[in-house]
Design an enzyme around this catalytic site. Structure first.
Site, mmCIF file in Angstrom:
data_model
loop_
_atom_site.group_PDB
_atom_site.id
_atom_site.type_symbol
_atom_site.label_atom_id
_atom_site.label_comp_id
_atom_site.label_asym_id
_atom_site.label_seq_id
_atom_site.Cartn_x
_atom_site.Cartn_y
_atom_site.Cartn_z
ATOM 1 N N PRO A 2 0.815 -1.213 0.000
ATOM 2 C CA PRO A 2 0.000 0.000 0.000
ATOM 3 C C PRO A 2 0.851 1.266 0.000
ATOM 4 O O PRO A 2 1.937 1.308 0.574
ATOM 5 C CB PRO A 2 -0.804 -0.122 1.296
ATOM 6 C CG PRO A 2 -0.803 -1.567 1.622
ATOM 7 C CD PRO A 2 0.501 -2.095 1.129
ATOM 8 N N GLU A 3 0.318 2.289 -0.647
ATOM 9 C CA GLU A 3 0.970 3.591 -0.628
ATOM 10 C C GLU A 3 0.648 4.301 0.687
ATOM 11 O O GLU A 3 -0.269 3.921 1.416
ATOM 12 C CB GLU A 3 0.480 4.435 -1.813
ATOM 13 C CG GLU A 3 0.612 3.772 -3.167
ATOM 14 C CD GLU A 3 1.982 3.958 -3.794
ATOM 15 O OE1 GLU A 3 2.732 4.838 -3.344
ATOM 16 O OE2 GLU A 3 2.305 3.207 -4.733
ATOM 17 N N LYS A 51 4.282 4.308 6.113
ATOM 18 C CA LYS A 51 3.425 3.152 5.854
ATOM 19 C C LYS A 51 3.185 2.326 7.118
ATOM 20 O O LYS A 51 2.683 1.208 7.046
ATOM 21 C CB LYS A 51 4.037 2.282 4.759
ATOM 22 C CG LYS A 51 4.176 3.005 3.423
ATOM 23 C CD LYS A 51 4.709 2.065 2.369
ATOM 24 C CE LYS A 51 4.887 2.790 1.037
ATOM 25 N NZ LYS A 51 5.344 1.865 -0.019
ATOM 26 N N ARG A 246 10.763 -3.460 -7.790
ATOM 27 C CA ARG A 246 9.479 -3.682 -8.425
ATOM 28 C C ARG A 246 9.486 -3.152 -9.857
ATOM 29 O O ARG A 246 10.376 -2.410 -10.244
ATOM 30 C CB ARG A 246 8.371 -2.995 -7.612
ATOM 31 C CG ARG A 246 7.848 -3.843 -6.481
ATOM 32 C CD ARG A 246 7.196 -3.026 -5.405
ATOM 33 N NE ARG A 246 8.194 -2.468 -4.497
ATOM 34 C CZ ARG A 246 7.906 -1.703 -3.452
ATOM 35 N NH1 ARG A 246 6.651 -1.416 -3.203
ATOM 36 N NH2 ARG A 246 8.845 -1.236 -2.672
#
Length: 256
Positions: A2-3, A51, A246
């Site tokens: 998640p951002e 985060k 990523r």
């Protein structure tokens, strides 16, 4: 993963539901917290740091969680059926009016609030921090430019540089800078990079849809992230998968 805006919104919803409430049922299905009992404790607040999600209790204790790829916190009214299977549950915090249920929280810790720095002290400036000011911005720029030869895509994703950016936003910030993610930090406008990073996160902090273009339509939310063709010029988007990183996306035409 998640951002930061996703974690921010999750914390806001949890804070609104739990702050000031007494836990009437506290359950942890995690080996590290097997002997922790929060029943009877009052939730003081729920706050994000990058985060990381921090549920702070009166008495000076904090429940720390990190969502990673699969984790999520859900809120349910009394007696409601959970939307994910019970075997994924790692934490349950029930107060009089609702239950907060944490699913697949692989990182779950019970620590003294005074010791939170052991878990989040290494992070760079939190781009969604309420107290963000000129000093926060200057520190973010300093950390971003500390290694001029480093690729900007890697630097933006490093939580010790800027806390809160994930793959979507680092990709779109690079696009708006008109530089490929592999560009050395020395060749970008670091001041603008920090401004853009915070602006994009703030734009989406209060709703679940993440649009970096300002257009809420599903096929127009991002310039290059997850796309085959660039939203701006229509040219093909290049996808790269650097070792240990990523997938990155960029438009060779718009991001020379």
């Amino acid at each position: 993963m998640p951002e930061g805006d996703t974690v921010f919104l999750s914390c806001h919803r949890l804070h609104r539901a739990l702050a000031g409430e007494v836990v009437v049922r506290g359950e942890f299905r995690h080996p590290r917290l097997a002997e922790v009992d929060v029943t009877g404790r009052t939730v003081r607040e729920v706050r994000p740091v990058g985060k990381h999600l921090l549920v702070r209790f009166e008495g000076g204790w904090t429940l720390h969680s990190h969502l990673r790829m699969e984790g999520a916190w859900h809120l349910y009214p009394p007696g409601a059926r959970w939307r994910r299977p019970a075997h994924q549950v790692r934490a349950v915090l029930t107060v009089a009016r609702c239950s907060a249920v944490g699913f697949e929280l692989h990182e779950l810790r019970w620590i003294r609030t005074a010791d939170e720095g052991e878990l989040v002290g290494h992070l760079g400036p939190d781009l969604l921090a309420e107290g963000w000011d000129a000093a926060s911005h200057a520190e973010a720029v300093r950390r971003l430019t500390a290694d001029p030869a480093r690729e900007v895509g890697a630097a933006l994703l490093d939580q010790a540089v800027l806390a809160g950016l994930g793959n979507i936003y680092r990709t779109e910030v690079c696009f708006l800078l008109r530089r490929a993610p592999s560009t050395p930090v020395a060749e970008i406008d670091a001041d603008r990079a920090v401004l853009l990073s915070r602006r994009l996160l703030l734009r989406n902090a209060w709703h679940p849809e993440q649009s970096t273009t300002g257009d809420p339509r599903r096929d127009a939310r991002h310039w290059v992230y997850g796309r085959r063709h660039c939203l701006r010029c229509g040219g093909p988007v290049t996808r790269d998968a650097p070792p240990g990183d990523r997938i990155t996306y960029h438009c060779p035409h718009c991001q020379p």
